[in-house]
Design a protein around this motif. Structure first.
Motif, mmCIF file in Angstrom:
data_model
loop_
_atom_site.group_PDB
_atom_site.id
_atom_site.type_symbol
_atom_site.label_atom_id
_atom_site.label_comp_id
_atom_site.label_asym_id
_atom_site.label_seq_id
_atom_site.Cartn_x
_atom_site.Cartn_y
_atom_site.Cartn_z
ATOM 1 N N ALA A 195 15.343 -0.864 5.661
ATOM 2 C CA ALA A 195 13.642 -1.344 5.504
ATOM 3 C C ALA A 195 13.399 -0.138 4.446
ATOM 4 C CB ALA A 195 12.945 -1.287 6.770
ATOM 5 N N ALA A 196 13.686 0.955 4.594
ATOM 6 C CA ALA A 196 13.138 2.015 3.757
ATOM 7 C C ALA A 196 13.868 1.729 2.246
ATOM 8 C CB ALA A 196 13.465 3.439 4.329
ATOM 9 N N GLN A 225 14.787 -1.097 1.037
ATOM 10 C CA GLN A 225 14.457 -2.205 0.747
ATOM 11 C C GLN A 225 12.969 -2.186 -0.137
ATOM 12 O OE1 GLN A 225 14.794 -4.866 4.136
ATOM 13 N NE2 GLN A 225 14.051 -6.767 2.794
ATOM 14 N N THR A 226 11.994 -1.392 0.661
ATOM 15 C CA THR A 226 10.967 -1.123 0.033
ATOM 16 C C THR A 226 10.670 -0.263 -1.006
ATOM 17 O OG1 THR A 226 10.053 0.137 1.832
ATOM 18 C CG2 THR A 226 9.580 -1.982 2.121
ATOM 19 N N CYS A 227 11.805 0.081 -1.334
ATOM 20 C CA CYS A 227 11.805 1.374 -2.640
ATOM 21 C C CYS A 227 11.354 0.569 -3.951
ATOM 22 C CB CYS A 227 13.161 1.934 -2.684
ATOM 23 S SG CYS A 227 13.459 3.541 -2.175
ATOM 24 N N THR A 250 9.799 -1.651 -6.568
ATOM 25 C CA THR A 250 8.532 -2.579 -6.769
ATOM 26 C C THR A 250 9.070 -3.615 -7.780
ATOM 27 O OG1 THR A 250 7.952 -1.286 -8.967
ATOM 28 C CG2 THR A 250 7.280 -0.410 -6.872
ATOM 29 N N GLU A 251 7.861 -4.663 -7.884
ATOM 30 C CA GLU A 251 8.124 -5.903 -8.801
ATOM 31 C C GLU A 251 8.613 -5.496 -10.280
ATOM 32 O OE1 GLU A 251 5.140 -8.519 -8.360
ATOM 33 O OE2 GLU A 251 5.534 -8.955 -6.344
ATOM 34 N N PRO A 257 9.468 5.754 0.170
ATOM 35 C CA PRO A 257 10.535 5.047 0.915
ATOM 36 C C PRO A 257 11.791 5.683 0.744
ATOM 37 C CG PRO A 257 9.196 3.444 -0.467
ATOM 38 C CD PRO A 257 8.484 4.688 -0.286
ATOM 39 N N TYR A 258 12.014 6.084 -0.539
ATOM 40 C CA TYR A 258 13.320 6.571 -0.776
ATOM 41 C C TYR A 258 13.642 8.025 -0.044
ATOM 42 C CZ TYR A 258 16.662 8.746 -4.128
ATOM 43 O OH TYR A 258 17.888 9.212 -4.738
ATOM 44 N N SER A 270 6.616 7.421 -7.981
ATOM 45 C CA SER A 270 7.770 6.910 -8.329
ATOM 46 C C SER A 270 8.776 7.812 -9.252
ATOM 47 C CB SER A 270 7.592 5.615 -9.081
ATOM 48 O OG SER A 270 7.154 6.021 -10.382
ATOM 49 N N TYR A 304 20.443 -3.588 -1.323
ATOM 50 C CA TYR A 304 19.260 -2.846 -1.787
ATOM 51 C C TYR A 304 19.568 -1.377 -2.067
ATOM 52 C CZ TYR A 304 16.927 -6.507 0.533
ATOM 53 O OH TYR A 304 16.279 -7.965 0.652
#
Ligand SMILES: CCCCCCCC/C=C\CCCCCCCC(=O)N[C@@H](COP(=O)(O)O)[C@H](O)/C=C/CCCCCCCCCCCCC
Length: 214
Positions: free
Chosen positions: A15-16, A18-20, A22-23, A31-32, A78, A193
């Protein structure tokens, strides 16, 4: 070897990572680093023989968490904003290390190289058979990635520690995602991911000639 399972779930790590991304294809540091904290929890459960590895990983994650919570925290949202800020401010030692504190760029580079090891290791676990030896998977993954950046003494200590790894089935079990088959399926889900995060970071660091920071 006593392996405590309750502290680790591959699902959380997935999950972490996966959310790293962005669009806009930026890699978010929050999250990284959460992903890394999850992996380190797992490493702790493997016993004292890996403490030289977890100490270094914790130290590096800690450096980054300090930046992310520090005065310039908005520059460390980021990887992209960090690279831009540190390069523009002359905070990165490009040729050799000076008395400056470790930059975010050199610290992330070490974690990034370790992420390549993780990618290869998890892929080896996923595609292995019931009787595959994790020590062999781990050694092969290490030799194909991180080993190139480590001196002899670390390579030796790492290779010895790998011999103490539990069996493939034990690994799949402590991922805490159900049966061995479910764990293998989860690995198949997690890997893209992790690969994505690795690929974006590699491209960013290559673009700014940051892949060999001392
Ligand atoms: C259910 C399966 C999940 C698998 C979970 C694996 C958990 C792994 C957690 C952490 C991975 C290790 C991260 C290691 C970071 C190493 C960074 C590094 O290269 N540091 C060296 C260079 O730093 P500077 O000196 O330039 O600052 C440093 O010299 C290294 C010191 C320690 C030794 C690193 C050995 C790395 C071996 C990696 C394999 C770990 C084995 C885990 C077994 C599962």
């Amino acid at each position: 070897m006593a392996v405590e399972a309750d502290a680790f779930s591959l699902r959380e790590v997935l999950a972490a990572f996966q959310t790293c991304v962005t669009e806009q294809r930026e890699v978010l540091l929050g999250p990284y680093l959460r992903g890394w904290r999850g992996l380190i929890r797992f490493l702790h459960s493997l016993g004292a023989i890996f403490s030289f590895v977890s100490k270094d990983a914790v130290a590096k994650v800690q450096i980054m968490e300090n930046y992310c919570g520090g005065e310039q925290r908005e520059k460390y949202v980021s990887l992209q904003s960090m690279v831009e800020y540190e390069l523009a401010s002359g905070l990165v030692d490009l040729q050799k290390r000076s008395g400056r504190p470790d930059s975010g760029c050199r610290t992330v580079l070490r974690l990034h190289r370790a992420l390549r090891w993780l990618q290869l290791f998890l892929e080896g676990l996923r595609t292995g058979t019931e009787d595959s030896r994790t020590s062999v998977i781990c050694t092969d993954s290490y030799n194909a990635s991180l080993a190139a950046y480590h001196p002899w003494v670390i390579r030796k200590a790492a290779t010895v520690a790998f011999c103490a790894l539990p069996s493939r089935n034990a690994f799949l079990e402590i991922m805490n995602v159900g049966t061995a088959e479910e764990a293998v399926a989860m690995l198949g889900e997690a890997l893209p991911y992790i690969c994505d995060v690795y690929g974006i970071t590699q491209e960013l660091f290559a673009q700014h000639k940051l892949l060999d920071l001392p």
